[in-house]
Design a protein around this motif. Sequence first.
Motif, PDB file in Angstrom:
ATOM      1  N   GLU A  34       0.832  -1.202   0.000  1.00 50.96           N
ATOM      2  CA  GLU A  34       0.000   0.000   0.000  1.00 50.96           C
ATOM      3  C   GLU A  34       0.869   1.255   0.000  1.00 50.96           C
ATOM      4  O   GLU A  34       0.586   2.225  -0.716  1.00 50.96           O
ATOM      5  CB  GLU A  34      -0.908  -0.017   1.237  1.00 50.96           C
ATOM      6  CG  GLU A  34      -1.953   1.067   1.259  1.00 50.96           C
ATOM      7  CD  GLU A  34      -2.851   0.970   2.482  1.00 50.96           C
ATOM      8  OE1 GLU A  34      -3.197   2.020   3.025  1.00 50.96           O
ATOM      9  OE2 GLU A  34      -3.193  -0.160   2.879  1.00 50.96           O
ATOM     10  N   LEU A  35       1.946   1.257   0.788  1.00 52.36           N
ATOM     11  CA  LEU A  35       2.854   2.408   0.813  1.00 52.36           C
ATOM     12  C   LEU A  35       3.513   2.614  -0.549  1.00 52.36           C
ATOM     13  O   LEU A  35       3.659   3.748  -1.018  1.00 52.36           O
ATOM     14  CB  LEU A  35       3.914   2.223   1.907  1.00 52.36           C
ATOM     15  CG  LEU A  35       3.424   2.345   3.348  1.00 52.36           C
ATOM     16  CD1 LEU A  35       4.547   1.988   4.316  1.00 52.36           C
ATOM     17  CD2 LEU A  35       2.930   3.752   3.623  1.00 52.36           C
ATOM     18  N   LEU A  36       3.919   1.509  -1.202  1.00 48.54           N
ATOM     19  CA  LEU A  36       4.517   1.617  -2.540  1.00 48.54           C
ATOM     20  C   LEU A  36       3.518   2.180  -3.547  1.00 48.54           C
ATOM     21  O   LEU A  36       3.869   3.039  -4.375  1.00 48.54           O
ATOM     22  CB  LEU A  36       5.029   0.254  -3.010  1.00 48.54           C
ATOM     23  CG  LEU A  36       6.312  -0.258  -2.369  1.00 48.54           C
ATOM     24  CD1 LEU A  36       6.594  -1.689  -2.819  1.00 48.54           C
ATOM     25  CD2 LEU A  36       7.486   0.646  -2.719  1.00 48.54           C
ATOM     26  N   GLU A  37       2.278   1.725  -3.490  1.00 47.51           N
ATOM     27  CA  GLU A  37       1.252   2.225  -4.397  1.00 47.51           C
ATOM     28  C   GLU A  37       0.998   3.709  -4.181  1.00 47.51           C
ATOM     29  O   GLU A  37       0.843   4.473  -5.142  1.00 47.51           O
ATOM     30  CB  GLU A  37      -0.056   1.438  -4.211  1.00 47.51           C
ATOM     31  CG  GLU A  37      -0.001   0.037  -4.761  1.00 47.51           C
ATOM     32  CD  GLU A  37      -1.257  -0.753  -4.433  1.00 47.51           C
ATOM     33  OE1 GLU A  37      -2.213  -0.171  -3.846  1.00 47.51           O
ATOM     34  OE2 GLU A  37      -1.296  -1.952  -4.769  1.00 47.51           O
ATOM     35  N   LYS A  38       0.963   4.139  -2.929  1.00 46.69           N
ATOM     36  CA  LYS A  38       0.765   5.560  -2.638  1.00 46.69           C
ATOM     37  C   LYS A  38       1.920   6.393  -3.187  1.00 46.69           C
ATOM     38  O   LYS A  38       1.717   7.477  -3.737  1.00 46.69           O
ATOM     39  CB  LYS A  38       0.634   5.788  -1.126  1.00 46.69           C
ATOM     40  CG  LYS A  38      -0.725   5.467  -0.581  1.00 46.69           C
ATOM     41  CD  LYS A  38      -0.813   5.840   0.883  1.00 46.69           C
ATOM     42  CE  LYS A  38      -2.186   5.536   1.437  1.00 46.69           C
ATOM     43  NZ  LYS A  38      -2.319   5.883   2.845  1.00 46.69           N
ATOM     44  N   GLU A  39       3.152   5.899  -3.031  1.00 38.26           N
ATOM     45  CA  GLU A  39       4.324   6.621  -3.538  1.00 38.26           C
ATOM     46  C   GLU A  39       4.279   6.718  -5.061  1.00 38.26           C
ATOM     47  O   GLU A  39       4.572   7.778  -5.630  1.00 38.26           O
ATOM     48  CB  GLU A  39       5.610   5.924  -3.069  1.00 38.26           C
ATOM     49  CG  GLU A  39       6.887   6.681  -3.361  1.00 38.26           C
ATOM     50  CD  GLU A  39       6.961   8.019  -2.655  1.00 38.26           C
ATOM     51  OE1 GLU A  39       7.549   8.947  -3.253  1.00 38.26           O
ATOM     52  OE2 GLU A  39       6.441   8.150  -1.531  1.00 38.26           O
ATOM     53  N   GLU A  40       3.889   5.608  -5.723  1.00 36.07           N
ATOM     54  CA  GLU A  40       3.789   5.631  -7.189  1.00 36.07           C
ATOM     55  C   GLU A  40       2.704   6.611  -7.643  1.00 36.07           C
ATOM     56  O   GLU A  40       2.888   7.360  -8.603  1.00 36.07           O
ATOM     57  CB  GLU A  40       3.477   4.226  -7.724  1.00 36.07           C
ATOM     58  CG  GLU A  40       4.627   3.260  -7.625  1.00 36.07           C
ATOM     59  CD  GLU A  40       4.226   1.840  -8.004  1.00 36.07           C
ATOM     60  OE1 GLU A  40       3.072   1.627  -8.425  1.00 36.07           O
ATOM     61  OE2 GLU A  40       5.080   0.942  -7.869  1.00 36.07           O
ATOM     62  N   GLU A  41       1.586   6.614  -6.935  1.00 34.85           N
ATOM     63  CA  GLU A  41       0.493   7.529  -7.277  1.00 34.85           C
ATOM     64  C   GLU A  41       0.931   8.977  -7.097  1.00 34.85           C
ATOM     65  O   GLU A  41       0.614   9.847  -7.914  1.00 34.85           O
ATOM     66  CB  GLU A  41      -0.711   7.219  -6.373  1.00 34.85           C
ATOM     67  CG  GLU A  41      -1.969   7.944  -6.749  1.00 34.85           C
ATOM     68  CD  GLU A  41      -3.128   7.550  -5.856  1.00 34.85           C
ATOM     69  OE1 GLU A  41      -3.927   8.450  -5.525  1.00 34.85           O
ATOM     70  OE2 GLU A  41      -3.246   6.365  -5.499  1.00 34.85           O
ATOM     71  N   LYS A  42       1.705   9.233  -6.057  1.00 33.68           N
ATOM     72  CA  LYS A  42       2.206  10.579  -5.797  1.00 33.68           C
ATOM     73  C   LYS A  42       3.153  11.017  -6.912  1.00 33.68           C
ATOM     74  O   LYS A  42       3.063  12.148  -7.422  1.00 33.68           O
ATOM     75  CB  LYS A  42       2.927  10.602  -4.444  1.00 33.68           C
ATOM     76  CG  LYS A  42       3.432  11.943  -4.010  1.00 33.68           C
ATOM     77  CD  LYS A  42       4.092  11.827  -2.644  1.00 33.68           C
ATOM     78  CE  LYS A  42       4.689  13.140  -2.205  1.00 33.68           C
ATOM     79  NZ  LYS A  42       5.368  13.026  -0.920  1.00 33.68           N
ATOM     80  N   GLN A  43       4.064  10.120  -7.321  1.00 29.34           N
ATOM     81  CA  GLN A  43       5.004  10.437  -8.404  1.00 29.34           C
ATOM     82  C   GLN A  43       4.254  10.700  -9.707  1.00 29.34           C
ATOM     83  O   GLN A  43       4.588  11.617 -10.461  1.00 29.34           O
ATOM     84  CB  GLN A  43       6.017   9.298  -8.591  1.00 29.34           C
ATOM     85  CG  GLN A  43       6.989   9.131  -7.447  1.00 29.34           C
ATOM     86  CD  GLN A  43       7.870  10.361  -7.270  1.00 29.34           C
ATOM     87  OE1 GLN A  43       8.177  11.073  -8.213  1.00 29.34           O
ATOM     88  NE2 GLN A  43       8.274  10.588  -6.028  1.00 29.34           N
TER      89      GLN A  43
END
Length: 188
Positions: A34-43
Motif C-alpha cells: 500500500e505504501l509503494l502504491e501511494k508513492e507511485e500515485e504521488k510520483q
Amino acid sequence: MSLCSQRKSKISASRKLMLKSLMVAKAKEELEQELLEKEEEKQKYVSERAPPLSTSSFSLAQLQDLCRELHSKIDVVDEERYDIEAKVMLNTREIKDLSIKVLDLRGKFKRPNLRRVRVSADAILHSLLGSKHKVSMDLRANLKSVKKEDTEKQKRPVEDSDWRKNVEAMSGMEGRKKMFDAAKGSAQ
C-alpha cells in the motif's frame, strides 16, 4: 457439566501461534504494498502536474516569464489549499456541534473521572494570587491556645432570681430607659 467446559479448542497453541505470525506477516506485506502504491500515485500526480523543465535553452526573458507563470500557479494552489482548509474546519465544527446535539438528545453526558487532591491553603492562595502571595497561611499557628481554667472563669453563675421581678423592673418607660442606657454604655 457446562457447555463451555465441553467445547475445547480444536487448534493447538502452537498452531494458533503459527497462524497469528502468518497473519502478521501478510498484513505487513499488504502495508508495504500500500505504501509503494501511494508513492507511485504521488510520483504520477507530480509528473502530470509539473513536467520536468529544461531551462538550459531559455533566454533571460523566457526564464522570467516561466518564473511569473510558476508564481501564478503557486498562488492558485495556495488559494485552493486555503479554501479546502476552511471547508475542513467548517465541517469539523459542524460535526462537533452535531455530536453535542446527539448527546443532548440522548441525555447521557460523559462525566470525567475526578480524583481527590490534597491542596494546602498556601498552594491555593499561591495559585489564585500568584507572586502576590507572600504570607504563610499556617492556620493552626494562628489559633489561640485556651486553658481549661480560663473557660471556667468566663462562665457566669446562673442567677436563680425570680424572672418576674426582672420583668416588672424593666416594664414601663423607666425599664426601657435603663435598657437604652445599658446598651449605650456597653457600646462606648
